[in-house]
Design a protein around this motif. Sequence first.
Motif, PDB file in Angstrom:
ATOM      1  N   ALA A  22       0.831  -1.201   0.000  1.00 20.37           N
ATOM      2  CA  ALA A  22       0.000   0.000   0.000  1.00 20.37           C
ATOM      3  C   ALA A  22       0.868   1.254   0.000  1.00 20.37           C
ATOM      4  O   ALA A  22       1.782   1.365   0.822  1.00 20.37           O
ATOM      5  CB  ALA A  22      -0.904   0.008   1.223  1.00 20.37           C
ATOM      6  N   PRO A  23       0.598   2.201  -0.901  1.00 17.08           N
ATOM      7  CA  PRO A  23       1.328   3.464  -0.872  1.00 17.08           C
ATOM      8  C   PRO A  23       0.975   4.261   0.393  1.00 17.08           C
ATOM      9  O   PRO A  23      -0.189   4.327   0.789  1.00 17.08           O
ATOM     10  CB  PRO A  23       0.830   4.205  -2.112  1.00 17.08           C
ATOM     11  CG  PRO A  23       0.220   3.165  -2.989  1.00 17.08           C
ATOM     12  CD  PRO A  23      -0.301   2.114  -2.053  1.00 17.08           C
ATOM     13  N   ASN A  24       1.981   4.856   1.017  1.00 15.41           N
ATOM     14  CA  ASN A  24       1.755   5.656   2.220  1.00 15.41           C
ATOM     15  C   ASN A  24       1.165   7.018   1.837  1.00 15.41           C
ATOM     16  O   ASN A  24       1.315   7.474   0.697  1.00 15.41           O
ATOM     17  CB  ASN A  24       3.068   5.859   2.971  1.00 15.41           C
ATOM     18  CG  ASN A  24       2.853   6.411   4.371  1.00 15.41           C
ATOM     19  OD1 ASN A  24       1.785   6.272   4.958  1.00 15.41           O
ATOM     20  ND2 ASN A  24       3.892   7.020   4.921  1.00 15.41           N
ATOM     21  N   PHE A  25       0.507   7.648   2.776  1.00 16.38           N
ATOM     22  CA  PHE A  25       0.005   9.008   2.605  1.00 16.38           C
ATOM     23  C   PHE A  25      -0.198   9.638   3.972  1.00 16.38           C
ATOM     24  O   PHE A  25      -0.323   8.948   4.978  1.00 16.38           O
ATOM     25  CB  PHE A  25      -1.314   9.035   1.813  1.00 16.38           C
ATOM     26  CG  PHE A  25      -2.431   8.257   2.450  1.00 16.38           C
ATOM     27  CD1 PHE A  25      -3.182   8.773   3.503  1.00 16.38           C
ATOM     28  CD2 PHE A  25      -2.748   6.994   1.981  1.00 16.38           C
ATOM     29  CE1 PHE A  25      -4.222   8.046   4.082  1.00 16.38           C
ATOM     30  CE2 PHE A  25      -3.784   6.260   2.540  1.00 16.38           C
ATOM     31  CZ  PHE A  25      -4.517   6.787   3.596  1.00 16.38           C
ATOM     32  N   THR A  26      -0.210  10.963   3.971  1.00 11.47           N
ATOM     33  CA  THR A  26      -0.620  11.744   5.131  1.00 11.47           C
ATOM     34  C   THR A  26      -1.664  12.728   4.630  1.00 11.47           C
ATOM     35  O   THR A  26      -1.385  13.517   3.717  1.00 11.47           O
ATOM     36  CB  THR A  26       0.569  12.505   5.753  1.00 11.47           C
ATOM     37  OG1 THR A  26       1.575  11.565   6.140  1.00 11.47           O
ATOM     38  CG2 THR A  26       0.120  13.311   6.968  1.00 11.47           C
ATOM     39  N   LEU A  27      -2.867  12.653   5.196  1.00 15.25           N
ATOM     40  CA  LEU A  27      -3.967  13.509   4.779  1.00 15.25           C
ATOM     41  C   LEU A  27      -4.676  14.070   6.012  1.00 15.25           C
ATOM     42  O   LEU A  27      -4.602  13.491   7.097  1.00 15.25           O
ATOM     43  CB  LEU A  27      -4.973  12.715   3.934  1.00 15.25           C
ATOM     44  CG  LEU A  27      -4.459  12.166   2.605  1.00 15.25           C
ATOM     45  CD1 LEU A  27      -5.485  11.228   1.985  1.00 15.25           C
ATOM     46  CD2 LEU A  27      -4.104  13.290   1.647  1.00 15.25           C
ATOM     47  N   THR A  28      -5.389  15.170   5.819  1.00 15.50           N
ATOM     48  CA  THR A  28      -6.119  15.815   6.905  1.00 15.50           C
ATOM     49  C   THR A  28      -7.613  15.661   6.665  1.00 15.50           C
ATOM     50  O   THR A  28      -8.098  15.930   5.556  1.00 15.50           O
ATOM     51  CB  THR A  28      -5.743  17.306   6.984  1.00 15.50           C
ATOM     52  OG1 THR A  28      -4.326  17.397   7.164  1.00 15.50           O
ATOM     53  CG2 THR A  28      -6.446  17.996   8.144  1.00 15.50           C
ATOM     54  N   ASP A  29      -8.355  15.227   7.700  1.00 11.10           N
ATOM     55  CA  ASP A  29      -9.802  15.038   7.553  1.00 11.10           C
ATOM     56  C   ASP A  29     -10.532  16.376   7.663  1.00 11.10           C
ATOM     57  O   ASP A  29      -9.918  17.420   7.919  1.00 11.10           O
ATOM     58  CB  ASP A  29     -10.327  13.989   8.539  1.00 11.10           C
ATOM     59  CG  ASP A  29     -10.248  14.396   9.996  1.00 11.10           C
ATOM     60  OD1 ASP A  29     -10.339  15.602  10.322  1.00 11.10           O
ATOM     61  OD2 ASP A  29     -10.111  13.490  10.841  1.00 11.10           O
ATOM     62  N   ILE A  30     -11.847  16.349   7.452  1.00  9.32           N
ATOM     63  CA  ILE A  30     -12.626  17.584   7.437  1.00  9.32           C
ATOM     64  C   ILE A  30     -12.730  18.230   8.818  1.00  9.32           C
ATOM     65  O   ILE A  30     -13.156  19.377   8.919  1.00  9.32           O
ATOM     66  CB  ILE A  30     -14.035  17.375   6.818  1.00  9.32           C
ATOM     67  CG1 ILE A  30     -14.855  16.373   7.621  1.00  9.32           C
ATOM     68  CG2 ILE A  30     -13.916  16.935   5.364  1.00  9.32           C
ATOM     69  CD1 ILE A  30     -16.290  16.218   7.126  1.00  9.32           C
ATOM     70  N   ASP A  31     -12.298  17.517   9.863  1.00 14.74           N
ATOM     71  CA  ASP A  31     -12.271  18.093  11.207  1.00 14.74           C
ATOM     72  C   ASP A  31     -10.884  18.615  11.578  1.00 14.74           C
ATOM     73  O   ASP A  31     -10.660  19.047  12.704  1.00 14.74           O
ATOM     74  CB  ASP A  31     -12.722  17.057  12.241  1.00 14.74           C
ATOM     75  CG  ASP A  31     -14.177  16.655  12.053  1.00 14.74           C
ATOM     76  OD1 ASP A  31     -14.998  17.549  11.741  1.00 14.74           O
ATOM     77  OD2 ASP A  31     -14.481  15.460  12.190  1.00 14.74           O
ATOM     78  N   GLY A  32      -9.927  18.545  10.634  1.00 17.45           N
ATOM     79  CA  GLY A  32      -8.594  19.068  10.865  1.00 17.45           C
ATOM     80  C   GLY A  32      -7.599  18.094  11.474  1.00 17.45           C
ATOM     81  O   GLY A  32      -6.490  18.483  11.826  1.00 17.45           O
ATOM     82  N   ASN A  33      -7.961  16.812  11.585  1.00 18.52           N
ATOM     83  CA  ASN A  33      -7.065  15.810  12.148  1.00 18.52           C
ATOM     84  C   ASN A  33      -6.230  15.169  11.041  1.00 18.52           C
ATOM     85  O   ASN A  33      -6.751  14.831   9.981  1.00 18.52           O
ATOM     86  CB  ASN A  33      -7.859  14.722  12.874  1.00 18.52           C
ATOM     87  CG  ASN A  33      -8.708  15.310  13.979  1.00 18.52           C
ATOM     88  OD1 ASN A  33      -8.220  16.018  14.836  1.00 18.52           O
ATOM     89  ND2 ASN A  33     -10.004  15.034  13.943  1.00 18.52           N
ATOM     90  N   SER A  34      -4.929  14.967  11.330  1.00 24.23           N
ATOM     91  CA  SER A  34      -4.015  14.373  10.373  1.00 24.23           C
ATOM     92  C   SER A  34      -4.024  12.849  10.498  1.00 24.23           C
ATOM     93  O   SER A  34      -4.122  12.307  11.600  1.00 24.23           O
ATOM     94  CB  SER A  34      -2.605  14.909  10.629  1.00 24.23           C
ATOM     95  OG  SER A  34      -1.689  14.365   9.707  1.00 24.23           O
TER      96      SER A  34
END
Length: 156
Positions: A29-41
């Motif tokens: 699985a390719p890694n990622f860092t994303l932020t949700d609509i509540d601002g959590n990473s």
Amino acid sequence: MKITRTILIVLSFYIHNSVKAQLAPGSTAPNFTLTDIDGNSHQLYDYLDQGKAVLLDFFAVWCGACQSHAPSLEAAYQQLGPDGDNSMVFLALEADDATTNAQCNNYGGFQWSSVLSYPIINITGNVPSNYAVDYYPTVYVICPDRIITEVGQVNA
């Protein structure tokens, strides 16, 4: 493995008609860092390194099949997430670049944030293309060893 068996049972409840693989089971699985609509990473490999399996639900707010399968995924989240046995992390990734955070909360009367209690991520950048998503919904289950164990698509 108990988690894999449970995942397969959960997926069988909502995957119907034809199932086509995007990234093949057995892929890393390719890694990622994303932020949700509540601002959590959220960083994929952080969850995997904690020994958690991760379910990635690639969806589009306007997708009827996505709306139909959301309650089944939420039920699985209640069983496997923090209020259940805490063995799995669930992330909903809105894969349509044109969608706003407001639409992720409420789209045409369908209130995503009231149906899903797990994180909804709207700004997904190149993650959908890294996972070869071209159909909604597409679901990936990733084991802690970073290997994709299950891939599913729902045809409406």
